[in-house]
Scaffold this motif. Sequence first.
Motif, PDB file in Angstrom:
ATOM      1  N   LEU A  91      21.031   2.562  31.717  1.00 33.85           N
ATOM      2  CA  LEU A  91      22.116   2.319  30.751  1.00 33.85           C
ATOM      3  C   LEU A  91      21.569   2.240  29.330  1.00 33.85           C
ATOM      4  CD1 LEU A  91      24.290  -0.342  32.636  1.00 33.85           C
ATOM      5  CD2 LEU A  91      24.995   1.945  31.957  1.00 33.85           C
ATOM      6  N   LYS A  92      20.456   1.511  29.189  1.00 37.75           N
ATOM      7  CA  LYS A  92      19.871   1.378  27.849  1.00 37.75           C
ATOM      8  C   LYS A  92      19.361   2.728  27.353  1.00 37.75           C
ATOM      9  CE  LYS A  92      17.833  -2.671  26.686  1.00 37.75           C
ATOM     10  NZ  LYS A  92      16.879  -3.780  26.770  1.00 37.75           N
ATOM     11  N   GLY A 130      22.002   4.869  25.960  1.00 36.22           N
ATOM     12  CA  GLY A 130      22.641   4.401  24.729  1.00 36.22           C
ATOM     13  C   GLY A 130      23.443   3.117  24.811  1.00 36.22           C
ATOM     14  N   ALA A 131      23.308   2.362  25.913  1.00 41.01           N
ATOM     15  CA  ALA A 131      24.026   1.075  25.980  1.00 41.01           C
ATOM     16  C   ALA A 131      23.317   0.063  25.087  1.00 41.01           C
ATOM     17  CB  ALA A 131      24.058   0.567  27.414  1.00 41.01           C
ATOM     18  N   SER A 132      24.089  -0.610  24.244  1.00 42.42           N
ATOM     19  CA  SER A 132      23.467  -1.579  23.336  1.00 42.42           C
ATOM     20  C   SER A 132      23.161  -2.863  24.114  1.00 42.42           C
ATOM     21  CB  SER A 132      24.405  -1.884  22.177  1.00 42.42           C
ATOM     22  OG  SER A 132      25.430  -2.741  22.609  1.00 42.42           O
TER      23      SER A 132
END
Lengths: 231, 428
Positions: free
Chosen positions: B321-322, B325-327
């Motif tokens: 996820l990171k 592009g997951a913040s």
Amino acid sequence: MITVQSLSHTFKIGKKGKEKKIEVLKNIDFQIQQGEIITIVGKSGSGKSTLLQTIAGFMKPDSGSIKVNNTEIANFNEKQSAAFRLDNFGFIFQNFQLLPNQNVFENVELPLKLKGVQASIRKHNVKIILEKVGLTDYADHYPNELSGGQQQRVSIARALITNPPIILADEPTGSLDSQTEKEILELIQQLNKIDNITFMIITHDEEVAQIADRKLRMHDGILLGDVKHVI
Amino acid sequence: MLFKDQLSFVFQHMRKNKLRVTMTVLAAMIGCAFLIVLASVGFGLQATIKGEILNQEDITEINLWGDEPLTQEEMVDIEEIDHVNVVLTRNEISGSIRSTFEDREVESMGIAVNMEDQAKLPSTLSEGRLPENANEIAVGYHFARALLNDKDREIIEQKSKEAEEQGTWYDGLEEGYKGEILNKQVNVQFMDPETMEYLEQISTYTIVGILDEPDYEFQIDSSILFSDDLFLAQPNLVSYPATTIYVDTLDNVLPVLDQLRESNYQVYSPIEQVKELDLFFLIFKIGLIFIGTISILIASIGIFNTMTMAVTERTREIGVLKAIGASPNIIQRLFLMESAFIGLLGTALAVIVSYGLSYLINALLPSIVAFALSDENADMAGITFSIIPVSLVLIAGGISIFVAILSGWRPARKATKIEVIQALRQEL
């Protein structure tokens, strides 16, 4: 498009006080133009994956500059890096990195979810991308129900779903047999030609490297060659 | 990421670990239900005791203390205070009064009041009317039954003995005069205040009213209510005045009390008991909630473990996820939502279970207490052991969900600290 200048990075290994420093990136300079396929080849430990991870923002370099479309990203914090990745980069990994409890459709739509895109638009876009990578009939399948090549196609679809200008690929065919490797490379070339997507591919496989417009070679953290190919 | 998508993401993971999540929700439920039921006992007892006090007829009365009786001027001043309806002085006659009727007699206490003031108050009579002149009286509800002759006394003595042998007591109310006493005449003898002997003088009074039955079963009222004209006919009688101020409504009792105190009157009202009682029960309930919160804290250890395991198991997923592009904020929110949802679910179930338990407690506990006291006739009616007001649900729910989020906080922070490169290296 991507301009890397004087990029250096050192790993510290071992216990505190008895740390050993390994310079993995030594003063790297290079540029990637829009629509190029560039491969970076080198032996294991040469620093090629570290170079990709630094450009991707997974780690901060000790020094140097990374500009993507004139935006300096080397000093971004974690939040800025994540937002930048979501808008500008797509990723293809050697072992696909799909979420096992989500089906093909859900894996591919994940970046759109993170961007806050409405479900109806997501559905439409995922359908188009799955068509493009030849997986229309596999939308409801889970990763463990697919072959390696199919999983990598899902991974490519996920990388493409947000229309990023750059795809960063780390050993994209490393887990595939030669026939599937050929298919994936053809797909990459096709996407590059039709959609003008820029690819930066890390590989140790000289055959994979042959699809590149330019092939760069890394050795002990130093970028050695910049050889232009005509395909 | 849209909130709807965040929710579906969280639910998807909860479904995946159904058993673990269910057990954690159960732990949260037990903790929260324990808190609610425990504190509900405080609320129940408070409501019961407060209700008892507020149900007393004298709840809007203010009693005046002091050695000296009020002057006429003072009476008028007090009557002029807003919301004061009546100022009534009851004169308790010194010594007992002997009344005889046919072959029966009774000794009782006597009170003389100004009948004009008494008439302003809501009727305290069960039958008849208030005395209108010096020769008329009203008598207590049990006056007739307290009129005994020798035969009655013998029967009472015998029945009392029998009752005593059985470990109970007999109040004698089955004997006495059983006929209609209203409008009958009785002969009355007052006591000499100095010698405490009955005077020889006998006065005849007509019973024109019978007072209400006392509030409690154990009270026996055989008193006599005279008009204060009595003191004109019997000037040597000694009496002890007690003044009561009647306020129009319950809400106005405290302001009137304050005004009287400002004017240096020594006053007291049962409503002040309620104030003290509320303070006592506030502290009591805080104590119960504090003890109950400990059970929620124990349940929170379960939530902490569940969330820590969830983060550890999903390290690679967090990495993916990171990477795409997951913040860190989104990652943290997803895990906090999961722990909050466990708390929310546990609380919702706890509220349902608590209301059920509260109903059972109120239905079964009176019989159990009566059984334990070996008294089947123990009066448990009106006693509420457990009440769950909305405020208690909100407090317990707030504590439970807050603690659940707090338990998920550290695992959620841990999730945001996961390094993408390390996470992606993990095998499935």
